[in-house]
Structures are given as structure tokens and as C-alpha cells.
Design a protein around this motif. Sequence first.
Motif, PDB file in Angstrom:
ATOM      1  N   SER A  11      15.470   7.417   2.085  1.00  0.00           N
ATOM      2  CA  SER A  11      14.696   7.621   0.860  1.00  0.00           C
ATOM      3  C   SER A  11      14.711   6.365  -0.007  1.00  0.00           C
ATOM      4  CB  SER A  11      15.268   8.806   0.086  1.00  0.00           C
ATOM      5  OG  SER A  11      14.564   8.990  -1.113  1.00  0.00           O
ATOM      6  N   LEU A  12      15.880   5.734  -0.127  1.00  0.00           N
ATOM      7  CA  LEU A  12      15.977   4.484  -0.888  1.00  0.00           C
ATOM      8  C   LEU A  12      15.111   3.403  -0.257  1.00  0.00           C
ATOM      9  CD1 LEU A  12      19.797   4.276  -1.724  1.00  0.00           C
ATOM     10  CD2 LEU A  12      17.923   4.419  -3.371  1.00  0.00           C
ATOM     11  N   SER A  13      15.181   3.316   1.066  1.00  0.00           N
ATOM     12  CA  SER A  13      14.403   2.305   1.778  1.00  0.00           C
ATOM     13  C   SER A  13      12.914   2.510   1.565  1.00  0.00           C
ATOM     14  CB  SER A  13      14.737   2.361   3.274  1.00  0.00           C
ATOM     15  OG  SER A  13      13.940   1.452   3.999  1.00  0.00           O
ATOM     16  N   ASP A  14      12.458   3.766   1.590  1.00  0.00           N
ATOM     17  CA  ASP A  14      11.034   4.055   1.369  1.00  0.00           C
ATOM     18  C   ASP A  14      10.598   3.619  -0.026  1.00  0.00           C
ATOM     19  OD1 ASP A  14      10.784   5.123   3.886  1.00  0.00           O
ATOM     20  OD2 ASP A  14      10.937   7.215   3.224  1.00  0.00           O
ATOM     21  N   GLY A  15      11.458   3.874  -1.028  1.00  0.00           N
ATOM     22  CA  GLY A  15      11.125   3.485  -2.396  1.00  0.00           C
ATOM     23  C   GLY A  15      11.072   1.972  -2.557  1.00  0.00           C
ATOM     24  N   ILE A  16      12.014   1.271  -1.935  1.00  0.00           N
ATOM     25  CA  ILE A  16      12.043  -0.192  -2.007  1.00  0.00           C
ATOM     26  C   ILE A  16      10.836  -0.773  -1.267  1.00  0.00           C
ATOM     27  CG2 ILE A  16      13.308  -2.262  -1.288  1.00  0.00           C
ATOM     28  CD1 ILE A  16      15.894  -0.543  -1.705  1.00  0.00           C
ATOM     29  N   TYR A  17      10.522  -0.190  -0.115  1.00  0.00           N
ATOM     30  CA  TYR A  17       9.349  -0.634   0.631  1.00  0.00           C
ATOM     31  C   TYR A  17       8.086  -0.496  -0.219  1.00  0.00           C
ATOM     32  CZ  TYR A  17       5.415  -0.260   3.880  1.00  0.00           C
ATOM     33  OH  TYR A  17       4.201  -0.412   4.489  1.00  0.00           O
ATOM     34  N   ALA A  18       7.924   0.652  -0.877  1.00  0.00           N
ATOM     35  CA  ALA A  18       6.734   0.892  -1.698  1.00  0.00           C
ATOM     36  C   ALA A  18       6.634  -0.118  -2.831  1.00  0.00           C
ATOM     37  CB  ALA A  18       6.761   2.321  -2.249  1.00  0.00           C
ATOM     38  N   GLU A  19       7.768  -0.447  -3.453  1.00  0.00           N
ATOM     39  CA  GLU A  19       7.749  -1.414  -4.558  1.00  0.00           C
ATOM     40  C   GLU A  19       7.415  -2.814  -4.050  1.00  0.00           C
ATOM     41  OE1 GLU A  19       7.996  -3.453  -8.101  1.00  0.00           O
ATOM     42  OE2 GLU A  19       7.673  -1.324  -7.696  1.00  0.00           O
ATOM     43  N   LEU A  20       8.016  -3.217  -2.939  1.00  0.00           N
ATOM     44  CA  LEU A  20       7.746  -4.552  -2.400  1.00  0.00           C
ATOM     45  C   LEU A  20       6.290  -4.654  -1.922  1.00  0.00           C
ATOM     46  CD1 LEU A  20      11.038  -5.241  -0.410  1.00  0.00           C
ATOM     47  CD2 LEU A  20      10.391  -6.118  -2.656  1.00  0.00           C
ATOM     48  N   LYS A  21       5.780  -3.578  -1.336  1.00  0.00           N
ATOM     49  CA  LYS A  21       4.379  -3.568  -0.921  1.00  0.00           C
ATOM     50  C   LYS A  21       3.469  -3.752  -2.131  1.00  0.00           C
ATOM     51  CE  LYS A  21       2.210   0.330   0.104  1.00  0.00           C
ATOM     52  NZ  LYS A  21       1.703   1.532   0.826  1.00  0.00           N
ATOM     53  N   ASN A  22       3.780  -3.059  -3.210  1.00  0.00           N
ATOM     54  CA  ASN A  22       2.989  -3.185  -4.430  1.00  0.00           C
ATOM     55  C   ASN A  22       3.025  -4.621  -4.964  1.00  0.00           C
ATOM     56  OD1 ASN A  22       1.523  -1.838  -6.708  1.00  0.00           O
ATOM     57  ND2 ASN A  22       3.285  -2.567  -7.864  1.00  0.00           N
ATOM     58  N   ARG A  23       4.186  -5.245  -4.912  1.00  0.00           N
ATOM     59  CA  ARG A  23       4.311  -6.625  -5.397  1.00  0.00           C
ATOM     60  C   ARG A  23       3.483  -7.585  -4.546  1.00  0.00           C
ATOM     61  NH1 ARG A  23      10.819  -7.235  -6.767  1.00  0.00           N
ATOM     62  NH2 ARG A  23      10.943  -5.473  -8.225  1.00  0.00           N
ATOM     63  N   LEU A  24       3.455  -7.367  -3.245  1.00  0.00           N
ATOM     64  CA  LEU A  24       2.655  -8.218  -2.371  1.00  0.00           C
ATOM     65  C   LEU A  24       1.164  -8.024  -2.648  1.00  0.00           C
ATOM     66  CD1 LEU A  24       4.681  -7.680   0.910  1.00  0.00           C
ATOM     67  CD2 LEU A  24       4.374  -9.884  -0.233  1.00  0.00           C
ATOM     68  N   ILE A  25       0.739  -6.785  -2.802  1.00  0.00           N
ATOM     69  CA  ILE A  25      -0.670  -6.483  -3.058  1.00  0.00           C
ATOM     70  C   ILE A  25      -1.152  -7.149  -4.339  1.00  0.00           C
ATOM     71  CG2 ILE A  25      -2.221  -4.606  -3.787  1.00  0.00           C
ATOM     72  CD1 ILE A  25      -0.818  -2.828  -1.703  1.00  0.00           C
ATOM     73  N   LEU A  26      -0.296  -7.147  -5.365  1.00  0.00           N
ATOM     74  CA  LEU A  26      -0.697  -7.668  -6.677  1.00  0.00           C
ATOM     75  C   LEU A  26      -0.382  -9.150  -6.858  1.00  0.00           C
ATOM     76  CD1 LEU A  26       0.301  -4.695  -9.009  1.00  0.00           C
ATOM     77  CD2 LEU A  26      -1.851  -5.130  -7.822  1.00  0.00           C
ATOM     78  N   GLY A  27       0.104  -9.809  -5.798  1.00  0.00           N
ATOM     79  CA  GLY A  27       0.373 -11.236  -5.900  1.00  0.00           C
ATOM     80  C   GLY A  27       1.609 -11.574  -6.709  1.00  0.00           C
ATOM     81  N   TYR A  28       2.519 -10.602  -6.856  1.00  0.00           N
ATOM     82  CA  TYR A  28       3.763 -10.859  -7.581  1.00  0.00           C
ATOM     83  C   TYR A  28       4.560 -11.953  -6.868  1.00  0.00           C
ATOM     84  CZ  TYR A  28       8.221  -9.776  -9.925  1.00  0.00           C
ATOM     85  OH  TYR A  28       9.382  -9.832 -10.652  1.00  0.00           O
ATOM     86  N   TYR A  29       4.513 -11.931  -5.539  1.00  0.00           N
ATOM     87  CA  TYR A  29       5.129 -12.995  -4.742  1.00  0.00           C
ATOM     88  C   TYR A  29       4.044 -13.972  -4.304  1.00  0.00           C
ATOM     89  CZ  TYR A  29       9.116  -9.810  -4.440  1.00  0.00           C
ATOM     90  OH  TYR A  29      10.171  -8.970  -4.737  1.00  0.00           O
TER      91      TYR A  29
END
Length: 221
Positions: A11-29
Motif C-alpha cells: 500500500s505504501l509503495s502504491d502511494g509513493i508510485y502514484a506521487e512520483l508518477k504525478n511529479r513526472l507528469i507535471l515536470g516536477y523532475y
Amino acid sequence: MNGAIIQKETSLSDGIYAELKNRLILGYYRPGDRLSMRKLAVEFGTSPMPVREALKRLASEHAIESAAAKAFNVPRLSDKRAADLFDLRALLESAAVEAAHRAMTPDMLDELSALCERMDAHLKLRDFRAYMADNYRFHFLLYRKADNPDMVAMIEQLWMKSGPSLYQGFEKSDVANLDWNLGHKQLLDAIRHGHVSDFGAIMRKDIGWGAEFYRSEAGDV
């Protein structure tokens, strides 16, 4: 007990994955950024295990690349690969918006119109991250009405891969260009007037900006 621990870590991994995916989509990285497992574990307040699983999942989807010392990198895409990603997006997203037309409602049109107005304001301020966030909301509000979860998942993966390069493309621009929002306005007009046959062409042109930009960077245009 072991099963409960595994479920919690998943469950933790899924939440972290979702946040990192969002950051990639929005150009945070940005392209070339290093994602340290240790630093991310500290940031998320977890053990390294769920962070590692999230990063491995993103790497399996080719959104990031494995590096040394328990770290991963955001890929530096060649101009050709970046252009190719936008070409793929245009194919899928034009099909998605065409499939979504039967589920469009007046309330949905009002929401799309409000997002379009906000995107104009973001561009005037050169607030590209806010623009990208509302751009994502605009597009996926449409795509999720296509009733094709597999297509939406494939489109999101392409957005993950193209997000860092898209943000970099915005930053390279010399002046705020409101034409980046023109495709959204044209699509809204087509929706209002029921011109369903125009949806796909408008979406292909809207997304084609990315392909044209990176092909010009590579000297292919």
C-alpha cells in the motif's frame, strides 16, 4: 502477521508510485535528475523497501532509468525520442477524445471551459507547472469518459515519459505563447457545436506542438 506487513508495504509503495508518477507528469523532475532511494525514503517517512518497489515499477515502465548506488535517473531523452513520444500521444489521445464524445455533458463542458480560462492565466504568468496541472485535468477529464481504462493507462504512461521534457520545452521558450491553449479552445468550440468529426484532428494538432518542437530542436524541421 507477515501477510499484514507485506500488504502495508504494498500500500505504501502504491502511494509513493502514484506521487512520483504525478511529479513526472507535471515536470516536477527534470531530465537528468537523480532520484535517491534513501532521500525519498526520508521524504516519505518510510523504510527504503516501498520506495524501491515504486522506483522499480517506474523503471519497468521506462519512465526512469536505474543508476548506481541505489538511485535512479530521469532519462535525458533525445530530441527524436521526445518527438516520437508526442506522436504516440497524438495517436492515442485523438482516439480517446473521439470515443469520449457520447459521455460529454453540459456540466463537463463548463468544467473544461473553466480549466481553459485558468490555463490562459497561467501562461500569461509563465507558471508552467500550474499550466501543466490544469492541462492534465483538461485532457484526462475527457479521456476517462472514453470508457477504456487500458487506453487511459497507456496515455498516462506516455505523459510520465514526456512530462519532464515538456516542462523543459516550456522553459526554453522565449515568450509566453497563448497558442499553446488554442487547441483546447478549438476543441471546446467543436464540442459546443457538436462537430464530433473534428475532435481527433484538433487533438492531434494540439499535441503535435511537442513533436514539432523537438523535431526543430533536432534540426529535422
